[in-house]
Design an enzyme around this catalytic site. Structure first.
Site, mmCIF file in Angstrom:
data_model
loop_
_atom_site.group_PDB
_atom_site.id
_atom_site.type_symbol
_atom_site.label_atom_id
_atom_site.label_comp_id
_atom_site.label_asym_id
_atom_site.label_seq_id
_atom_site.Cartn_x
_atom_site.Cartn_y
_atom_site.Cartn_z
ATOM 1 N N GLU A 1 0.569 -1.502 0.236
ATOM 2 C CA GLU A 1 0.006 0.242 0.149
ATOM 3 C C GLU A 1 0.503 1.469 0.094
ATOM 4 O O GLU A 1 1.646 0.870 0.981
ATOM 5 C CB GLU A 1 -0.936 -0.062 1.413
ATOM 6 C CG GLU A 1 -1.858 -1.169 1.392
ATOM 7 C CD GLU A 1 -2.442 -1.221 2.421
ATOM 8 O OE1 GLU A 1 -4.101 -2.217 2.774
ATOM 9 O OE2 GLU A 1 -1.824 -1.116 3.478
ATOM 10 N N ASP B 1 -7.976 -4.774 8.886
ATOM 11 C CA ASP B 1 -7.379 -3.433 8.385
ATOM 12 C C ASP B 1 -7.263 -3.947 6.732
ATOM 13 O O ASP B 1 -6.446 -3.121 5.604
ATOM 14 C CB ASP B 1 -5.825 -2.734 9.156
ATOM 15 C CG ASP B 1 -5.065 -3.919 8.933
ATOM 16 O OD1 ASP B 1 -4.949 -5.452 7.988
ATOM 17 O OD2 ASP B 1 -3.873 -3.988 9.204
#
Lengths: 357, 357
Positions: free
Chosen positions: B56, B228
């Protein structure tokens, strides 16, 4: 541990390899990656705009390797003695998520942009192209000139920039290429008159009209490099209306390219289709072609592959960017002091959050 | 030139500063940044998923400074002796686009996650909270334990992990905190029974049911850290149905948090509103509260500010990540050989693109 390639390694590499060889090899690697277009997980780059520029992140993955580039674009930087465009990037393993190589990409971006330009021109410019106008003689101009001279066979270069000192610098740097005849033009229209190829690589963040329809002869190929950001274009839209327009990644080019000036249904063709033969490049000798280049993450993926293959050496620098642990669940043990024997109790330092909210 | 903070500088800093002081200071800086929420240009992080994990990029800017973090999440990495989560980040000037600091953020991510957890708990946990269950005793667990002990006043920690060796390691690392009573539980339900706060920080990328409704007593605060990522959750959705749920940045949490299990109209409150007082935190002593933490770019922006302010020293390492030029338009001159006198002509190297397409 992560291998680091800084500007010193890249400079040393280019001195040894020469720019034209680096660009030619890179063009081959970019072509390889465009030929496997559908293997890539692609997205438009993520841009953070301000009044004076933009900072962008450009991630991409082929499922085995992942790369991203950080790149800024700040046209007024040159006034402060800074580069308009700087960049760096990372190549990672998808299987572990660990970064493998961190590299400077400022020099490399100029190389890969020229490589992509010349790759596109091989499919879009007329085969007998010998003259190129080069409008904008700044940081990227030599890379474009050398690529088109050495790889595409351009022998006459007509150069123009609103800043004469930039043109002086370009001409001086190109002395190493005596087979390239350089003509210094007094204006864009003088430079472009009769040119087989026109490359625009200007820096202003504005909807400029560098090229007007009356400057474009039938059969010209336009390599539009400088229009690459919302509000930053170089071509009059009527030029696009009458041309075959090739883009890198359509969703990104609609936002950032010359294409931002056109209706949402304006027809364009993606470069990978031209390379793999599923779409035509140039269709006839009279057609005007435009490569509306904005720079796509795939080209930086290829560039990071190049860096790892050709620039990383046995004696490359190693960075402790990522911890190496004996026990991967013991991150704390790594950061903890050897002598954390002093008992701790609730604390309140100057900047700390107080115990009660 | 870019200042580099590697794992060696961060380790040295933590040895000198102690984790609890670093976390407390960081929590204060995160609070400062949450209090100016509307100054930030925000987006959900850009994720590249594979079967085994995710990479990410997390950019954010306040108009003066820009930061991004690279972070991976690969739960199976520990089997190969690698970390599940590694990270690094950059802090840049918006006015020039130039990066200023490049830093390790693996250790720092664990610090800032604990800092954010304890910051949220100050508004959400009952004031008299003294016991915390800690489910998942991996790489981040000590940071959570120390934060809640030293800053929030937790004196009893009930620990559980499916891997007993992870719990051994946690207990051993927490010996430096003798005022913290540690109870080793035989199961999650044993650990959570009667706990004032429950922190879940497990690693599996699956829709796990670590916490079930029957484990949750009235008045409990749940600090859900491990859920998450799409397909990675820890709480039974019925827990959320009966709780006040606080998130960091709603658009991102809808994709990544426990919230991914809930309907699109399920009501949540963003943390910044609780901090600035425009929304309530805990509303009564019986309420179950959930901080559905996924990690937001703002916290890493604060972390990069922390690194620059407290970790960068006069003798920090300097990297040539970005070129420094006498003439910013002469990028080529920098990379060119001193002796490029050999004339060049069209070339074709082994890997080069051929002259005709």
């Amino acid at each position: 541990m992560v291998t680091f390639i800084g500007t010193q390694e890249m400079q040393a590499h280019l001195t040894k390899t020469r720019h034209e060889n680096a660009i030619a090899t890179l063009a081959g690697m970019i072509k390889e990656d465009y030929l496997r277009w559908n293997n890539f997980d692609k997205c438009a780059r993520v841009a953070s705009h301000s009044d004076v520029g933009v900072i962008e992140l450009m991630p991409i993955s082929d499922g085995e390797q992942y790369s991203f580039k950080y790149v800024n674009g700040h046209p007024k930087n040159t006034q402060a003695g800074l580069l308009t465009v700087t960049a760096f990037g990372v190549l990672s393993d998808v299987s572990t998520g660990y970064p493998r190589v961190l590299s400077e990409l400022t020099l490399t971006t100029a190389l890969r942009t020229a490589a992509t330009s010349v790759l596109a021109a091989q499919y879009l410019a007329r085969k007998n192209s010998r003259s190129m106008a080069l409008i904008g003689n700044g940081a990227q101009s030599e890379f474009q000139a050398i690529a088109f001279h050495c790889i595409l066979g351009i022998t006459e270069l007509r150069v123009y920039d609103v800043d004469p000192a930039a043109t002086d610098k370009l001409i001086n740097n190109l002395r190493a290429y005596p087979n390239l005849r350089i003509i210094r033009a007094g204006s864009t229209s003088e430079a472009t008159k009769g040119a087989d190829i026109i490359t625009t690589v200007t820096a202003d963040k504005t909807n400029a009209l560098i090229l007007l329809p009356e400057m474009i002869s039938p059969g010209t190929h336009i390599n539009g490099v400088g229009g690459d950001c919302p509000g930053k274009t170089e071509l009059h839209p009527a030029i696009l209306d009458n041309a075959r327009v090739i883009v890198e990644f359509e969703p990104q080019s609609r936002i950032e390219g010359e294409l931002q000036q056109m209706p949402a249904d304006f027809v364009v063709t993606e470069l990978w289709r031209v390379i793999d033969g599923s779409a035509a490049g140039r269709e006839n000798e009279q057609q005007v072609t435009v490569f509306d280049s904005v720079g796509f993450a795939l080209e930086d993926f290829s560039a990071m592959r190049y860096v790892e293959k050709y620039v990383v050496q046995k004696d490359s620098r190693i960075l402790d960017l990522i911890p190496e642990l004996q026990n991967p669940k013991d991150l704390f043990g790594m950061g903890a002091a050897a002598e954390t024997s002093k008992p701790a109790s609730p604390i309140a330092t100057e900047n700390a959050v107080p115990i009660s909210a």
